[in-house]
Design an enzyme around this catalytic site. Sequence first.
Site, PDB file in Angstrom:
ATOM      1  CG  ASN A  17      66.214  32.247 -25.838  1.00  0.00           C
ATOM      2  OD1 ASN A  17      65.407  32.010 -24.943  1.00  0.00           O
ATOM      3  ND2 ASN A  17      66.070  33.235 -26.677  1.00  0.00           N
ATOM      4  CG  ASN A  24      68.409  38.040 -28.851  1.00  0.00           C
ATOM      5  OD1 ASN A  24      69.554  38.366 -28.560  1.00  0.00           O
ATOM      6  ND2 ASN A  24      67.425  38.914 -28.967  1.00  0.00           N
ATOM      7  CG  HIS A  50      65.601  37.471 -34.507  1.00  0.00           C
ATOM      8  ND1 HIS A  50      66.827  37.565 -33.874  1.00  0.00           N
ATOM      9  CD2 HIS A  50      64.662  37.540 -33.518  1.00  0.00           C
ATOM     10  CE1 HIS A  50      66.626  37.672 -32.560  1.00  0.00           C
ATOM     11  NE2 HIS A  50      65.328  37.666 -32.322  1.00  0.00           N
ATOM     12  CB  THR A 106      58.495  39.299 -28.282  1.00  0.00           C
ATOM     13  OG1 THR A 106      59.184  38.959 -29.477  1.00  0.00           O
ATOM     14  CG2 THR A 106      57.421  38.271 -27.999  1.00  0.00           C
ATOM     15  CE1 TYR A 156      63.907  32.698 -29.512  1.00  0.00           C
ATOM     16  CE2 TYR A 156      64.912  34.846 -29.879  1.00  0.00           C
ATOM     17  CZ  TYR A 156      64.107  34.000 -29.116  1.00  0.00           C
ATOM     18  OH  TYR A 156      63.534  34.453 -27.956  1.00  0.00           O
TER      19      TYR A 156
HETATM   20  C1  LIG Z   1      59.888  42.537 -23.636  1.00  0.00           C
HETATM   21  C2  LIG Z   1      61.049  42.321 -24.549  1.00  0.00           C
HETATM   22  C3  LIG Z   1      60.839  41.684 -25.769  1.00  0.00           C
HETATM   23  C4  LIG Z   1      61.899  41.498 -26.651  1.00  0.00           C
HETATM   24  N1  LIG Z   1      61.650  40.939 -27.895  1.00  0.00           N
HETATM   25  C5  LIG Z   1      62.640  40.864 -28.815  1.00  0.00           C
HETATM   26  C6  LIG Z   1      62.370  40.400 -30.130  1.00  0.00           C
HETATM   27  O1  LIG Z   1      61.230  40.105 -30.509  1.00  0.00           O
HETATM   28  N2  LIG Z   1      63.417  40.319 -30.982  1.00  0.00           N
HETATM   29  C7  LIG Z   1      64.693  40.660 -30.616  1.00  0.00           C
HETATM   30  O2  LIG Z   1      65.610  40.566 -31.442  1.00  0.00           O
HETATM   31  N3  LIG Z   1      64.954  41.122 -29.382  1.00  0.00           N
HETATM   32  C8  LIG Z   1      63.971  41.247 -28.492  1.00  0.00           C
HETATM   33  N4  LIG Z   1      64.238  41.782 -27.247  1.00  0.00           N
HETATM   34  C9  LIG Z   1      65.576  42.346 -26.972  1.00  0.00           C
HETATM   35  C10 LIG Z   1      65.580  43.847 -27.271  1.00  0.00           C
HETATM   36  O3  LIG Z   1      65.386  44.092 -28.655  1.00  0.00           O
HETATM   37  C11 LIG Z   1      66.912  44.503 -26.870  1.00  0.00           C
HETATM   38  O4  LIG Z   1      67.963  43.839 -27.511  1.00  0.00           O
HETATM   39  C12 LIG Z   1      67.155  44.484 -25.372  1.00  0.00           C
HETATM   40  O5  LIG Z   1      66.005  44.928 -24.660  1.00  0.00           O
HETATM   41  C13 LIG Z   1      68.361  45.370 -25.004  1.00  0.00           C
HETATM   42  O6  LIG Z   1      68.132  46.710 -25.410  1.00  0.00           O
HETATM   43  P1  LIG Z   1      67.751  47.841 -24.309  1.00  0.00           P
HETATM   44  O7  LIG Z   1      68.876  47.830 -23.307  1.00  0.00           O
HETATM   45  O8  LIG Z   1      67.673  49.127 -25.067  1.00  0.00           O
HETATM   46  O9  LIG Z   1      66.454  47.433 -23.692  1.00  0.00           O
HETATM   47  C14 LIG Z   1      63.207  41.934 -26.317  1.00  0.00           C
HETATM   48  C15 LIG Z   1      63.417  42.551 -25.078  1.00  0.00           C
HETATM   49  C16 LIG Z   1      62.349  42.747 -24.206  1.00  0.00           C
HETATM   50  C17 LIG Z   1      62.611  43.465 -22.892  1.00  0.00           C
END
Ligand SMILES: Cc1cc2nc3c(=O)[nH]c(=O)nc-3n(C[C@H](O)[C@H](O)[C@H](O)COP(=O)(O)O)c2cc1C
Length: 364
Positions: free
Chosen positions: A236, A179, A176, A27, A181
């Site tokens: 959340n 997280n 989705h 996001t 939601y």
């Molecule tokens: C800035 C930001 C925005 C995110 N937005 C979403 C989202 O829109 N939907 C979602 O399922 N997870 C979202 N996440 C979680 C990421 O998809 C991911 O699960 C999390 O960053 C862990 O993966 P990584 O260790 O590779 O960063 C977001 C994470 C970050 C840092």
Amino acid sequence: MTDMTLFEPYALGPLTLPNRIVMAPLTRNRAGSGLVPGELAAAYYAQRTSAGLLITEATQVSAQAQGYQDTPGLYTQAQIAGWRKVTDAVHAKGGRIFVQLWHVGRVSHVDLQPEGAAPVAPSAIRAATKTFVNNGFSTVSEPRALELDELPGIVNDFRQAAANAIAAGFDGVEIHGANGYLLEQFIKDGANQRSDAYGGSVENRARLLLEVAAAVAQEIGAERIGVRISPVSPANGISCSDPQPQYNYIAERLNALGIVYLHVVEGATGGPRDVAPFDFDALRTRFEGTYLANNGYDLDLATARLNMGKADLFAFGRAFIGNPDLVERLKTGAPLAQFNPATLYGGGAQGYTDYPTLAEAATE
Ligand SMILES: Cc1cc2nc3c(=O)[nH]c(=O)nc-3n(C[C@H](O)[C@H](O)[C@H](O)COP(=O)(O)O)c2cc1C
């Protein structure tokens, strides 16, 4: 031990991915007050097209589904047209892109809801979390419990948004279910105290997610659908007293539906992978489709888990923000750029489309 790498093609349903690296949904709150993605989003996703698959930022299925300022939707003609710019830009560069569809449920604020209404939830339990609204972070609003007769409308909103996704040129959708939601609020008993067919037992709490998945599959075909789950994540402000049997059941039922991938956030989203005991292999065993793993992966961990047979694809989130050419950097062992936390949510091109590739950085 076999010797597979992330840089080999992978067949995901009808799609051939050039590698096993997926861009996780992120996001970024740049769709403006019209909630329509534009040229900037098209440029951002096009820059990251070397990923085997791109998954977009979470995108609301209705006005009620919104929980953060300036996140895009997929329920108006203008939003479909905006997303078409994104999919065209990605496809022009030879990429593949799924849209993540969400309803935030109780993770919202009256200032984001139609007519200032209370956000909706399985039960009237406020989440211990904040949302991004009015250009800052605020505590979420007190939700109201959804009536039983409102649930078919929510299922239908997901169905319609999936149809709109195809009209906008997406290769598929990710539901989705993670997280904290709405769909996860139904799944996890910390947020769901209902006594009807959508609360109580493992089967009842999974019902809304499974109805949404079945409706979307009927609309666009199961081979174009992934589902994201986060069994032990407290994201959340959510909790679940029985994640293992709950998610074993969900994996079995999603397997029966034949969806193309199960996207599993292993651990606390963006936090420790070992936040709580959970046997992710039990999901892998029950779900015969593609297992897409996420959370805290780097090249070494992903390669090791691939060769252990633990997952097929790996989603990288934070690493894609500052590295549009993440695939090339991982392949060549180049250093990864850090992102600027101040420009994550909202704003314009700065901290969004201006992170250079290695080649661009070399000529600067
Ligand atoms: C800035 C930001 C925005 C995110 N937005 C979403 C989202 O829109 N939907 C979602 O399922 N997870 C979202 N996440 C979680 C990421 O998809 C991911 O699960 C999390 O960053 C862990 O993966 P990584 O260790 O590779 O960063 C977001 C994470 C970050 C840092």
